[in-house]
Motif scaffolding. Structure first.
Motif, mmCIF file in Angstrom:
data_model
loop_
_atom_site.group_PDB
_atom_site.id
_atom_site.type_symbol
_atom_site.label_atom_id
_atom_site.label_comp_id
_atom_site.label_asym_id
_atom_site.label_seq_id
_atom_site.Cartn_x
_atom_site.Cartn_y
_atom_site.Cartn_z
ATOM 1 N N ASP A 330 0.811 -1.228 0.000
ATOM 2 C CA ASP A 330 0.000 0.000 0.000
ATOM 3 C C ASP A 330 0.840 1.272 0.000
ATOM 4 O O ASP A 330 0.472 2.271 -0.626
ATOM 5 C CB ASP A 330 -1.031 -0.006 1.148
ATOM 6 N N MET A 331 2.000 1.265 0.655
ATOM 7 C CA MET A 331 2.855 2.456 0.632
ATOM 8 C C MET A 331 3.390 2.703 -0.775
ATOM 9 O O MET A 331 3.366 3.836 -1.274
ATOM 10 C CB MET A 331 4.017 2.299 1.616
ATOM 11 N N GLN A 335 2.433 5.911 -3.207
ATOM 12 C CA GLN A 335 3.454 6.767 -3.823
ATOM 13 C C GLN A 335 3.306 6.795 -5.345
ATOM 14 O O GLN A 335 3.480 7.843 -5.976
ATOM 15 C CB GLN A 335 4.846 6.269 -3.424
ATOM 16 N N TYR A 336 2.984 5.646 -5.911
ATOM 17 C CA TYR A 336 2.737 5.567 -7.360
ATOM 18 C C TYR A 336 1.566 6.479 -7.757
ATOM 19 O O TYR A 336 1.646 7.202 -8.758
ATOM 20 C CB TYR A 336 2.453 4.116 -7.740
ATOM 21 N N LYS A 341 0.058 9.445 -11.066
ATOM 22 C CA LYS A 341 -1.350 9.720 -11.378
ATOM 23 C C LYS A 341 -1.853 11.044 -10.815
ATOM 24 O O LYS A 341 -2.866 11.561 -11.273
ATOM 25 C CB LYS A 341 -2.238 8.569 -10.874
ATOM 26 N N GLY A 342 -1.185 11.571 -9.813
ATOM 27 C CA GLY A 342 -1.565 12.887 -9.309
ATOM 28 C C GLY A 342 -2.683 12.892 -8.286
ATOM 29 O O GLY A 342 -3.411 13.886 -8.177
ATOM 30 N N VAL A 343 -2.818 11.809 -7.507
ATOM 31 C CA VAL A 343 -3.815 11.769 -6.435
ATOM 32 C C VAL A 343 -3.145 11.233 -5.166
ATOM 33 O O VAL A 343 -2.502 10.175 -5.200
ATOM 34 C CB VAL A 343 -5.021 10.871 -6.783
ATOM 35 N N LEU A 379 -8.737 8.153 -10.825
ATOM 36 C CA LEU A 379 -8.725 6.811 -10.219
ATOM 37 C C LEU A 379 -9.505 5.794 -11.035
ATOM 38 O O LEU A 379 -9.146 4.617 -11.083
ATOM 39 C CB LEU A 379 -9.284 6.891 -8.796
ATOM 40 N N CYS A 380 -10.556 6.249 -11.701
ATOM 41 C CA CYS A 380 -11.368 5.330 -12.494
ATOM 42 C C CYS A 380 -10.659 4.855 -13.759
ATOM 43 O O CYS A 380 -11.062 3.858 -14.372
ATOM 44 C CB CYS A 380 -12.708 5.994 -12.875
ATOM 45 N N LYS A 381 -9.624 5.543 -14.144
ATOM 46 C CA LYS A 381 -8.874 5.158 -15.350
ATOM 47 C C LYS A 381 -7.738 4.180 -15.039
ATOM 48 O O LYS A 381 -7.057 3.705 -15.959
ATOM 49 C CB LYS A 381 -8.310 6.400 -16.034
ATOM 50 N N ILE A 382 -7.553 3.891 -13.774
ATOM 51 C CA ILE A 382 -6.445 2.994 -13.384
ATOM 52 C C ILE A 382 -6.866 1.544 -13.499
ATOM 53 O O ILE A 382 -7.928 1.167 -13.015
ATOM 54 C CB ILE A 382 -5.972 3.317 -11.934
#
Length: 382
Positions: A330-331, A335-336, A341-343, A379-382
């Motif tokens: 999760d860490m 960070q990713y 992704k910018g969130v 987030l929905c595009k991931i």
């Protein structure tokens, strides 16, 4: 240079500071640290300013202004039907963190054991360790973060002095049920040395028609409990660092001995302002409806994502399960999300003493709809 032996050798910079700094460096949407991005009430700000202008700028009484303690007692009476003695059972604190530290330092002695329900807010364990106590972590049951009271019972010894609970729960948004209250009472009945420290800073943010079950509402629990609350959380003013604690007279007497040397008193004009602002119940009773709309908005915006939504019944946090998206820890995944992704979010492993990793991230939805939608679109595009 003289070597300093750290009293908190395992403690570094808090995860909230780390992730917020990373978000700033990457210009990411910050849904990590738990602070609203909308303004404090103009009325409340005006009240603080007016009281500064009037000249209320010197030390307030150590326990807090009498009129603020009376307003707090009235709020507790209005929301829970409980009568609190304003002279002996309420103390205004420099935020919830100071209330928790002062409470632990006053009541936990060298060698005492303290049960902490995890995942847990990160100030509990350092306070226990500074008091010379031993931390006994007991995990909440996943996926809904419910207390396993049998597991708690199994970890109680003659040395167990305190159980720290936090509901509505940070990070998960879980809440207590009446069955939980019954189980907690049974533990106290069986163990006369036990007291409860109840972190209730999200008491006015609870959803789906549920009611906040404060330890203060049960007469038996109230005689053995310390309840901590936060005006910063309730009135979107986290930077003001003003809260309060409620406890029976004998316990509060000891807490005040620590509080008076920990911070002595709290910002005086803010206390005058809060005392007047609390007179209108609408200023805090409408909070749940406002945040429930934000929760619904964010959850709806995330419906088409591969994240699994964990139910949130209170607070302004939403936990998302990313196990179907990535094998990262999760860490690493948090960070990713920030860098690529910018969130920004908070990895839930940070709330465990052993860094238990269940591939969960905590997102703060105390933001404007435009901000939440932007984050959800990514987030929905991931």
């Amino acid at each position: 240079m003289t070597e300093i032996q750290s009293k908190l050798p395992k403690v570094g910079t808090t995860i909230f500071t780390v992730m917020s700094q990373m978000a700033a460096e990457s210009n990411a949407i910050n849904l990590s640290q738990g602070f609203p991005d909308f303004p404090v009430s103009e009325k409340l700000i005006d009240l603080v300013y007016q009281n500064m202008q009037i000249g209320h700028n010197q030390y307030a009484p150590m326990p807090g202004l009498p009129q603020l303690r009376e307003a707090i007692a009235n709020k507790i009476k209005n929301t829970g039907g409980v009568n609190i003695n304003i002279d002996t059972e309420i103390t205004v604190s420099a935020g919830a963190t100071e209330a928790i530290f002062s409470s632990v330092l006053a009541t936990v002695n060298q060698g005492d054991e303290v049960i902490v329900l995890e995942p847990a807010y990160d100030c509990y364990i350092p306070a226990i360790e500074l008091a010379g106590g031993k931390v006994v972590p007991v995990g909440l049951s996943l996926p809904n973060f419910t207390p396993d009271w049998q597991k708690v019972k199994d970890n109680i010894t003659k040395k167990t002095r305190m159980i720290i609970i936090n509901f509505p729960h940070n990070p998960s948004g879980a809440i207590l049920t009446q069955d939980d209250i019954t189980a907690l009472k049974e533990l106290l009945e069986e163990n006369p040395q036990l007291i409860i420290l109840s972190d209730e800073v999200y008491e006015h943010i609870i959803f789906d028609g549920n009611t906040h079950l404060s330890v203060l509402k049960d007469k038996f629990l109230a005689r053995r409990s310390i309840a901590v609350s936060s005006f910063g959380k309730t009135f979107h003013a986290t930077g003001w660092k003003i809260g309060y604690m409620v406890a029976p007279e004998a316990i509060m007497k000891e807490i005040r001995k620590v509080h008076q040397y920990n911070c002595f008193s709290v910002h005086t004009p803010s206390q005058y302002a809060m005392a007047e602002y609390l007179q209108n119940e609408k200023n805090y009773l409408g909070l749940s409806a406002m945040y429930e709309k934000k929760r619904e908005f964010f959850q709806q915006a995330m419906q088409d994502s591969k994240f699994k939504i964990i139910p949130s019944y209170g607070t302004y946090f939403q936990v998302l399960d990313f196990s179907e998206i990535s094998d990262m820890g999760d860490m690493e995944f948090a960070q990713y999300l920030i860098k690529d992704k910018g969130v920004a979010s908070i990895p839930v492993s940070a709330f465990y003493s052993d860094k238990q990793d269940d591939k969960l991230l905590r997102f703060c939805f105390a933001k404007g709809e435009e901000t939440l939608q932007k984050a959800a679109d990514i987030l929905c595009k991931i």
